[in-house]
Scaffold this motif. Structure first.
Motif, PDB file in Angstrom:
ATOM      1  N   GLY A  32      30.545  13.894  14.365  1.00  0.00           N
ATOM      2  CA  GLY A  32      29.351  13.056  14.330  1.00  0.00           C
ATOM      3  C   GLY A  32      28.401  13.329  13.181  1.00  0.00           C
ATOM      4  O   GLY A  32      27.254  12.878  13.221  1.00  0.00           O
ATOM      5  N   LYS A  33      28.850  14.039  12.140  1.00  0.00           N
ATOM      6  CA  LYS A  33      27.957  14.361  11.024  1.00  0.00           C
ATOM      7  C   LYS A  33      27.504  13.101  10.297  1.00  0.00           C
ATOM      8  O   LYS A  33      26.309  12.914  10.038  1.00  0.00           O
ATOM      9  CB  LYS A  33      28.661  15.311  10.048  1.00  0.00           C
ATOM     10  N   SER A  34      28.452  12.239   9.968  1.00  0.00           N
ATOM     11  CA  SER A  34      28.101  10.997   9.269  1.00  0.00           C
ATOM     12  C   SER A  34      27.278  10.078  10.159  1.00  0.00           C
ATOM     13  O   SER A  34      26.424   9.327   9.677  1.00  0.00           O
ATOM     14  CB  SER A  34      29.368  10.280   8.783  1.00  0.00           C
ATOM     15  N   MET A  35      27.514  10.131  11.465  1.00  0.00           N
ATOM     16  CA  MET A  35      26.718   9.339  12.395  1.00  0.00           C
ATOM     17  C   MET A  35      25.264   9.789  12.363  1.00  0.00           C
ATOM     18  O   MET A  35      24.337   8.962  12.392  1.00  0.00           O
ATOM     19  CB  MET A  35      27.276   9.475  13.817  1.00  0.00           C
ATOM     20  N   ILE A  87      16.814   9.496   0.703  1.00  0.00           N
ATOM     21  CA  ILE A  87      17.771   9.030  -0.297  1.00  0.00           C
ATOM     22  C   ILE A  87      19.155   9.590   0.036  1.00  0.00           C
ATOM     23  O   ILE A  87      19.411  10.785  -0.146  1.00  0.00           O
ATOM     24  CB  ILE A  87      17.346   9.466  -1.713  1.00  0.00           C
ATOM     25  N   PRO A  88      20.059   8.754   0.577  1.00  0.00           N
ATOM     26  CA  PRO A  88      21.417   9.221   0.890  1.00  0.00           C
ATOM     27  C   PRO A  88      22.311   9.184  -0.348  1.00  0.00           C
ATOM     28  O   PRO A  88      22.347   8.192  -1.085  1.00  0.00           O
ATOM     29  CB  PRO A  88      21.892   8.219   1.944  1.00  0.00           C
ATOM     30  N   ILE A  89      23.023  10.284  -0.588  1.00  0.00           N
ATOM     31  CA  ILE A  89      23.965  10.365  -1.708  1.00  0.00           C
ATOM     32  C   ILE A  89      25.263  10.963  -1.182  1.00  0.00           C
ATOM     33  O   ILE A  89      25.317  12.164  -0.880  1.00  0.00           O
ATOM     34  CB  ILE A  89      23.414  11.228  -2.858  1.00  0.00           C
ATOM     35  N   ALA A  90      26.295  10.136  -1.027  1.00  0.00           N
ATOM     36  CA  ALA A  90      27.597  10.644  -0.598  1.00  0.00           C
ATOM     37  C   ALA A  90      28.265  11.342  -1.785  1.00  0.00           C
ATOM     38  O   ALA A  90      28.176  10.878  -2.922  1.00  0.00           O
ATOM     39  CB  ALA A  90      28.468   9.501  -0.090  1.00  0.00           C
ATOM     40  N   PHE A  91      28.933  12.454  -1.520  1.00  0.00           N
ATOM     41  CA  PHE A  91      29.579  13.183  -2.606  1.00  0.00           C
ATOM     42  C   PHE A  91      30.694  12.364  -3.250  1.00  0.00           C
ATOM     43  O   PHE A  91      31.024  12.571  -4.420  1.00  0.00           O
ATOM     44  CB  PHE A  91      30.121  14.522  -2.101  1.00  0.00           C
ATOM     45  N   THR A  92      31.268  11.434  -2.498  1.00  0.00           N
ATOM     46  CA  THR A  92      32.280  10.569  -3.103  1.00  0.00           C
ATOM     47  C   THR A  92      31.657   9.655  -4.156  1.00  0.00           C
ATOM     48  O   THR A  92      32.325   9.268  -5.116  1.00  0.00           O
ATOM     49  CB  THR A  92      32.965   9.719  -2.020  1.00  0.00           C
ATOM     50  N   GLU A  93      30.375   9.309  -3.988  1.00  0.00           N
ATOM     51  CA  GLU A  93      29.702   8.478  -4.987  1.00  0.00           C
ATOM     52  C   GLU A  93      29.490   9.235  -6.298  1.00  0.00           C
ATOM     53  O   GLU A  93      29.413   8.621  -7.366  1.00  0.00           O
ATOM     54  CB  GLU A  93      28.341   8.016  -4.459  1.00  0.00           C
ATOM     55  N   VAL A 121      22.854  18.729   3.735  1.00  0.00           N
ATOM     56  CA  VAL A 121      24.230  18.646   3.242  1.00  0.00           C
ATOM     57  C   VAL A 121      25.181  18.734   4.426  1.00  0.00           C
ATOM     58  O   VAL A 121      25.140  19.710   5.190  1.00  0.00           O
ATOM     59  CB  VAL A 121      24.532  19.777   2.243  1.00  0.00           C
ATOM     60  N   THR A 122      26.024  17.720   4.613  1.00  0.00           N
ATOM     61  CA  THR A 122      27.019  17.756   5.691  1.00  0.00           C
ATOM     62  C   THR A 122      28.356  18.192   5.120  1.00  0.00           C
ATOM     63  O   THR A 122      28.736  17.812   4.011  1.00  0.00           O
ATOM     64  CB  THR A 122      27.165  16.385   6.365  1.00  0.00           C
ATOM     65  N   THR A 123      29.079  18.978   5.886  1.00  0.00           N
ATOM     66  CA  THR A 123      30.363  19.495   5.424  1.00  0.00           C
ATOM     67  C   THR A 123      31.163  20.004   6.602  1.00  0.00           C
ATOM     68  O   THR A 123      30.634  20.188   7.701  1.00  0.00           O
ATOM     69  CB  THR A 123      30.150  20.628   4.406  1.00  0.00           C
ATOM     70  N   ARG A 124      32.427  20.208   6.367  1.00  0.00           N
ATOM     71  CA  ARG A 124      33.257  20.861   7.365  1.00  0.00           C
ATOM     72  C   ARG A 124      33.059  22.372   7.262  1.00  0.00           C
ATOM     73  O   ARG A 124      32.652  22.876   6.219  1.00  0.00           O
ATOM     74  CB  ARG A 124      34.727  20.463   7.169  1.00  0.00           C
ATOM     75  N   PRO A 125      33.356  23.117   8.340  1.00  0.00           N
ATOM     76  CA  PRO A 125      32.932  24.520   8.426  1.00  0.00           C
ATOM     77  C   PRO A 125      33.320  25.401   7.258  1.00  0.00           C
ATOM     78  O   PRO A 125      32.543  26.251   6.835  1.00  0.00           O
ATOM     79  CB  PRO A 125      33.593  24.996   9.718  1.00  0.00           C
ATOM     80  N   MET A 126      34.523  25.233   6.704  1.00  0.00           N
ATOM     81  CA  MET A 126      34.967  26.174   5.677  1.00  0.00           C
ATOM     82  C   MET A 126      34.086  26.117   4.440  1.00  0.00           C
ATOM     83  O   MET A 126      33.912  27.123   3.747  1.00  0.00           O
ATOM     84  CB  MET A 126      36.414  25.872   5.287  1.00  0.00           C
TER      85      MET A 126
END
Length: 752
Positions: A321-324, A346-352, A442-447
């Motif tokens: 649910g991070k992106s949610m 200001i949302p900035i996706a890392f893919t952008e 910053v949202t990310t997976r645990p590692m």
């Protein structure tokens, strides 16, 4: 009027205002108040032609404010004759002198006119209002204007406040007096003039008393308000799906379906270990989940000041649910529903950011490129102490492998205008060096949380998905029909495995979509899916689709198949040992997992455990024990397509050669799997067998076509497997084994 008293009276707080305010503070971007803007006065022609309601205090005789009071039958005004009551005013400090006095009703609204000889006020007004269009913008509202003027004038010293009030009185003696406090001054401005003129008057008076820094402060506030308005409009278009109004279809809008998420202020909590069959020992993680932190409280100013960091790392497994949460923060800010006042979100996706690969840019240039409405924002504007900005950086794990970050050799950047490579920019964002007064979430997976530099303090929290109550709330919001919602809730509760996996919002969404499809095609009373394997396959495909889109776009189906087989082998090895976690040295030596499997696949989670020795260790697990068991079943299914039976034990060399020459039979695989499940009385292979039985369904095989080619006919296989399972049920077996075999029949859609 005593000067000291007049100065003190200017110090009252905006909370004491009479009109245009409520008991709390105004928010600059708050538009929930339905204020009706008063029509502006045409000061150049008839500055006194307005209706003003004023209560005359009976203790102060109003007659003292007048030099003379006489009745006149007619007066010529604008070429027309009209009857008036003329009041000749004395330029005194009396606040009541600008109002017509009616002995019968002090609060009566009276149409007043000015004398033919009274032309001074028009000239003085023209002197103050040089360019009325300077502040004209759709973003201008009563709450913002009130707060902007109050904050600006409030920064004046007591001495300067006196001269500010004196200038207003000199130019508008009928409206202001030198003993009015700050709130009354702002009230009167907004009452007598429109919003643009009010700001112009304040600016002009500040210029007259030579307070040019406050002039710039006021202009900057207004400019930021305009940028905020345009940015919200831009975000509405960019995230149009979030702001779609609810239609008559079965799926509600985002705002209606959103359910609060379980955010823990501790991390390293490890995976959810709820299981239908096994009693899995509690993981010895270094942290324990604490009380949930509501998403609304995540940006509480008190909490932000306590953590003393402008970088918040929100980690969580795939589908948690991070992106949610990011979308909810965007939605609440645009809709003025955030409890914390923020100038900009200001949302900035890392893919952008990948589009800037290979070029050197400053953080401000990247911001202006992604969001054209922010082009008027400079480093100075973002650096103002009263400018609160939240940057939402979503998906750090989608940008680059964790071992590719180099914090030691990357140059430090302390300015948002400093030109640097994209890698250097991302590293310094994680350092918190280019954010001015902003906060980065910053949202990310645990590692990826281990990639942050050791010498920077980061506030790290973990997203744990849904609690039990959240799961029910989600389905009640997801289904508009209460009967459908209750049926789905009962359906999920009927299977402990489904209920456990629904701690992931992504899995909840998959279940809801599948049930909604059944209701749509077969009606309200239709039976809901009995196979849980199909749901797990959908989850797997969802994770693979996300990986293809942003993490491994060049990976072919054959490479993905091999990738799944590698994970299936690791899952089988761990299941045979009845373990659901392995420490890092094991994976490093056996080369079972690599950073791609942990960071990109979404199937594996890394966390820290406390071992018996001194140092903490990094451990690896699948995101849920049942996902590990599903991957073993998938490994068996994919291996069979390659003519290999993973459940055969102690196979002789002659038998292996024979197996290569003679194709394996489906029944051989299932017979070995059933025997393997019955061999372990603790039930470690029960769920694996159940998933393998579900693999036989054509609907499931159709989903897996990209990994194993076209699906074969399975009707005869299902009947043969069901007959073998029923035969085993008649034998003298433990009741738990019999119950699991019944569940296997349900997975294949066969009645018991």
């Amino acid at each position: 009027m005593d000067e000291e008293n007049s100065i003190e009276s200017m110090d009252s707080s905006p909370g004491d205002a009479v009109s245009g305010r409520d008991d709390g503070e105004f928010d600059e971007d708050e538009e929930i108040y339905d204020y009706e803007r008063r029509p502006s006065l045409d000061l150049e022609e008839t500055p006194m032609e307005t209706f003003i309601q004023y209560h005359v205090d009976p203790v102060l005789p109003p007659a003292l404010s007048y030099t003379s009071l006489n009745s006149q039958g007619e007066s010529e005004m604008n070429g027309e004759d009209e009857s008036i009551t003329e009041v000749k005013l004395d330029r005194t400090g009396s606040f009541s002198s600008c109002y017509s006095y009616d002995s019968d009703d002090c609060e009566k609204k009276i149409n007043k006119s000015r004398s033919k000889d009274d032309t001074s006020e028009s000239a003085e007004t023209d002197e103050l209002i040089l360019d009325e269009n300077e502040f004209k913008h759709q973003a201008l509202t009563v709450p913002f204007t009130f707060r902007a003027i109050s904050d600006t004038v409030g920064k004046l010293s007591d001495h300067d406040k006196y001269f500010f009030g004196r200038e207003l009185w000199l130019h508008f003696p009928q409206k202001f007096s030198v003993d009015m406090d700050l709130v009354d001054v702002v009230d009167k401005l907004l009452e007598c003039f429109n919003l643009e003129k009010s700001l112009q008057i304040v600016k002009a008076v500040l210029v007259k008393i030579e307070r040019n820094k406050l002039v710039q402060f006021l202009k900057a506030r207004c400019m930021r308000n305009e940028v905020r308005y345009e940015l919200k409009k831009f975000l509405r278009e960019k995230y149009s799906d979030l702001f779609k109004t609810c239609s008559d279809d079965e799926k509600p809008s985002f705002s209606e379906a959103f359910t609060d998420l379980y955010i823990s202020s501790n991390r390293h909590n490890g995976p959810n270990i709820e299981h239908e069959v096994l009693n899995i020992p509690k993981l010895n993680t270094i942290d324990e989940p604490d009380a949930p932190v509501p998403l609304r409280d995540l940006l509480n100013p008190d909490k932000l000041s306590d953590i003393r960091s402008n970088v918040i790392m929100l980690c969580g497994v795939a589908g948690s649910g991070k992106s949610m949460a990011i979308k909810k923060l965007i939605y609440d800010w645009v809709e003025n529903d955030l409890e914390t006042r923020l100038d900009f979100v200001i949302p900035i996706a890392f893919t952008e950011l990948k589009q800037f690969e290979g070029s050197k840019m400053s953080f401000l240039e990247v911001l202006h490129n992604l969001y054209p409405p922010t082009e008027r924002l400079t480093e100075k504007e973002l650096g103002f102490s009263d400018c609160k900005t939240l940057f939402l950086f979503d998906g750090l794990d989608e940008y680059e492998r964790c071992d590719a970050f180099n914090f030691n050799s990357t140059e430090l950047v302390f300015s948002s205008t400093h030109t640097v490579s994209l890698h250097g920019l991302v590293v310094n964002v994680l350092r918190g060096k280019v954010l001015e007064n902003g906060v980065a979430l910053v949202t990310t997976r645990p590692m990826m949380t281990s990639t942050t530099p050791w010498d920077n303090r980061h506030h790290k929290i973990e997203m744990l998905g849904f609690t039990n109550n959240n799961r029910e709330e989600f389905f009640k919001k997801r289904f508009k029909n209460a009967t459908q919602a209750n049926r789905v809730i009962e359906y999920v509760k009927s299977s402990k495995t489904l209920h456990a996996m629904c701690h992931l919002p992504l899995f909840c969404s998959i279940v809801a979509d599948e049930c909604q499809g059944v209701f749509r095609e077969k009606g309200m009373q239709a039976e809901l899916p009995r196979s849980i394997t199909y749901m797990y396959t959908k989850l797997l495909l969802s994770l693979i689709r996300e990986s293809r889109k942003s993490r491994a776009p060049d990976r072919s189906p054959d490479q993905e198949t091999e990738f799944l087989i590698t994970h299936g082998k690791a899952a089988l090895t761990m299941l045979e040992e009845c373990t659901f976690k392995k420490v890092k040295p094991y994976f490093s030596s056996e080369k079972i997992f690599n950073p791609d499997s942990v960071t990109y696949s979404g199937l594996v989670i890394e966390y820290t455990v406390t071992p018996a020795v001194l140092l903490n260790e990094q451990a690896f697990s699948f995101i849920h024990p049942t996902v590990q068991e599903y991957l073993v079943a998938l490994y068996a299914y994919l291996s069979f397509q390659q003519n290999h039976n993973i459940f055969e034990t102690k196979q002789s060399l002659q038998g292996r050669i024979k197996g290569l020459l003679k194709p394996q039979k489906v029944m051989d695989v299932f017979m070995c799997a059933v025997e393997k499940s019955l061999e372990f009385e603790d039930g470690r292979f029960d769920m694996c067998l159940r998933f393998l039985c579900g693999m036989e369904l054509k609907a499931n095989q159709d989903l897996l076509q990209s990994f194993c080619g076209s699906s074969s006919k399975t009707e005869n296989h299902i009947q043969s497997t069901a007959a073998f399972i029923k035969k085993k049920m008649k034998e003298d077996r433990h009741q738990d084994r019999i119950n699991n075999l019944k569940r296997c029949l349900e997975e294949m859609g066969v009645s018991t």
